[in-house]
Design a protein around this motif. Sequence first.
Motif, PDB file in Angstrom:
ATOM      1  N   THR A  35     -66.070  -9.516 -15.477  1.00 61.33           N
ATOM      2  CA  THR A  35     -64.628  -9.772 -15.356  1.00 61.33           C
ATOM      3  C   THR A  35     -64.308 -11.262 -15.473  1.00 61.33           C
ATOM      4  O   THR A  35     -63.152 -11.646 -15.528  1.00 61.33           O
ATOM      5  N   LEU A  36     -65.336 -12.107 -15.511  1.00 56.52           N
ATOM      6  CA  LEU A  36     -65.118 -13.558 -15.498  1.00 56.52           C
ATOM      7  C   LEU A  36     -65.828 -14.240 -16.652  1.00 56.52           C
ATOM      8  O   LEU A  36     -66.999 -13.969 -16.916  1.00 56.52           O
ATOM      9  N   HIS A  74     -56.790 -18.070 -13.803  1.00 57.80           N
ATOM     10  CA  HIS A  74     -56.770 -19.475 -13.366  1.00 57.80           C
ATOM     11  C   HIS A  74     -57.097 -20.363 -14.566  1.00 57.80           C
ATOM     12  O   HIS A  74     -58.253 -20.524 -14.929  1.00 57.80           O
ATOM     13  N   ASN A  75     -56.047 -20.889 -15.180  1.00 57.34           N
ATOM     14  CA  ASN A  75     -56.239 -21.681 -16.388  1.00 57.34           C
ATOM     15  C   ASN A  75     -55.384 -22.948 -16.279  1.00 57.34           C
ATOM     16  O   ASN A  75     -54.163 -22.895 -16.361  1.00 57.34           O
ATOM     17  N   GLY A 172     -58.807 -12.705 -10.073  1.00 56.40           N
ATOM     18  CA  GLY A 172     -58.510 -12.418 -11.480  1.00 56.40           C
ATOM     19  C   GLY A 172     -57.566 -11.223 -11.511  1.00 56.40           C
ATOM     20  O   GLY A 172     -56.942 -10.891 -10.498  1.00 56.40           O
ATOM     21  N   ALA A 173     -57.469 -10.568 -12.670  1.00 55.32           N
ATOM     22  CA  ALA A 173     -56.581  -9.408 -12.776  1.00 55.32           C
ATOM     23  C   ALA A 173     -57.030  -8.303 -11.830  1.00 55.32           C
ATOM     24  O   ALA A 173     -56.220  -7.541 -11.303  1.00 55.32           O
ATOM     25  N   ASP A 218     -57.346  -3.017  -8.017  1.00 55.02           N
ATOM     26  CA  ASP A 218     -58.110  -2.264  -9.020  1.00 55.02           C
ATOM     27  C   ASP A 218     -57.453  -2.352 -10.398  1.00 55.02           C
ATOM     28  O   ASP A 218     -56.410  -3.012 -10.556  1.00 55.02           O
ATOM     29  N   GLU A 219     -58.027  -1.673 -11.391  1.00 58.44           N
ATOM     30  CA  GLU A 219     -57.547  -1.750 -12.786  1.00 58.44           C
ATOM     31  C   GLU A 219     -56.087  -1.328 -12.919  1.00 58.44           C
ATOM     32  O   GLU A 219     -55.361  -1.818 -13.776  1.00 58.44           O
ATOM     33  N   SER A 220     -55.637  -0.404 -12.049  1.00 55.47           N
ATOM     34  CA  SER A 220     -54.248   0.066 -12.151  1.00 55.47           C
ATOM     35  C   SER A 220     -53.290  -0.897 -11.458  1.00 55.47           C
ATOM     36  O   SER A 220     -52.072  -0.690 -11.480  1.00 55.47           O
ATOM     37  N   GLY A 221     -53.824  -1.937 -10.812  1.00 52.60           N
ATOM     38  CA  GLY A 221     -52.967  -2.903 -10.111  1.00 52.60           C
ATOM     39  C   GLY A 221     -52.795  -2.576  -8.638  1.00 52.60           C
ATOM     40  O   GLY A 221     -52.154  -3.313  -7.896  1.00 52.60           O
TER      41      GLY A 221
END
Length: 347
Positions: A35-36, A74-75, A172-173, A218-221
């Motif tokens: 994921t990173l 984080h950018n 992250g997301a 999770d993936e669904s938010g």
Amino acid sequence: MKTCDQIRREFIEFFEGKDHTAVSSAPVVPMDDPTLMFTNAGMNQFKDIFLGTGSRSFCRAVDSQKCIRVSGKHNDLEEVGRDTYHHTFFEMLGNWSFGDYFKREAIARAWELLTEVWGLPKDRMYATAFEGSKKEGLEPDDEASELWKGVTDIDPSHVLWGGKEDNFWEMGAIGPCGPCSEIHIDLTPDGSGRDLVNAGDPRVIEVWNLVFMQYNRDESGKLTPLSAKHIDTGMGLERIVAVLQGKYSNYDTDLFAPLMDHIAELTGKKYRGKVGKGAEIDNGFRVVADHARMLAFAIADGAKPSNDGRGYVLRRILRRAARFGRQHLDLHEPFIYELVPSVAETM
Ligand code: GLY
């Protein structure tokens, strides 16, 4: 004046003195987390503990983690060079509690280190707490707000509320996350910086973020409470060094001085520390210094410039450094490799 090495050491020793185990920084290239792209925070190497899939022999830790923030959630790339306090590569000082102490101790210890050990002026400090989010079904963090007023002697009117963007930290997301309390310092000459908290002004900057890890996204938010509550804190070494050395800019500290001197030597130009309009040369110095550090650490930790994924991010940074060197510093031959000894010497 304390050196950067001394400040890093004092942070680690402060928490060792409070039964934390000092651990090494993980590499900036996370080998086991798809994921990173790059390690973006001190907590990455402890993600398995937060998710309950791994454990360690200790329940408190402290370290200084090498971080890169050039992709994903984080950018900071666009800020680098334009201002004096964002970096693509930086060190994050952090202390952790894995299901051990929580908000009260994290807040009290942060305040003790900043104001008692390092003697930062209490009347210049601001703390923020999460104001909640109706959309996410999250309540305001009254507990953190009250603890600031109860376990520290911060001016109660300096405890402010902040929204999801600043006061709900996510790796992250997807992944571990939770409300956080940021600590800001007002460096304005007359102490009038209250309205500049979180306003992107270098005179009032965030120095430390205390994250109260409570959820996994999770993936669904969807947010699911973690099986235990944890503490994850992050303080940018470059920023706290600037504050403790009384410098207005991270690039004026001993973490950057040898590199800035080296760029001056290579270019025959002088760094004047200006920002904004007409500061192209200073911008060039900051971008080249920042990117040389990022590239040296990423490559040393196993990344390689290439045509896709992580390697392409690296190639873009390399090209960006070369472009700023060419356009702003008049460097027309390969030069980045020449700066690597200065990075190595300081770090
Ligand atoms: N994980 C805390 C921070 O990055 O601010």
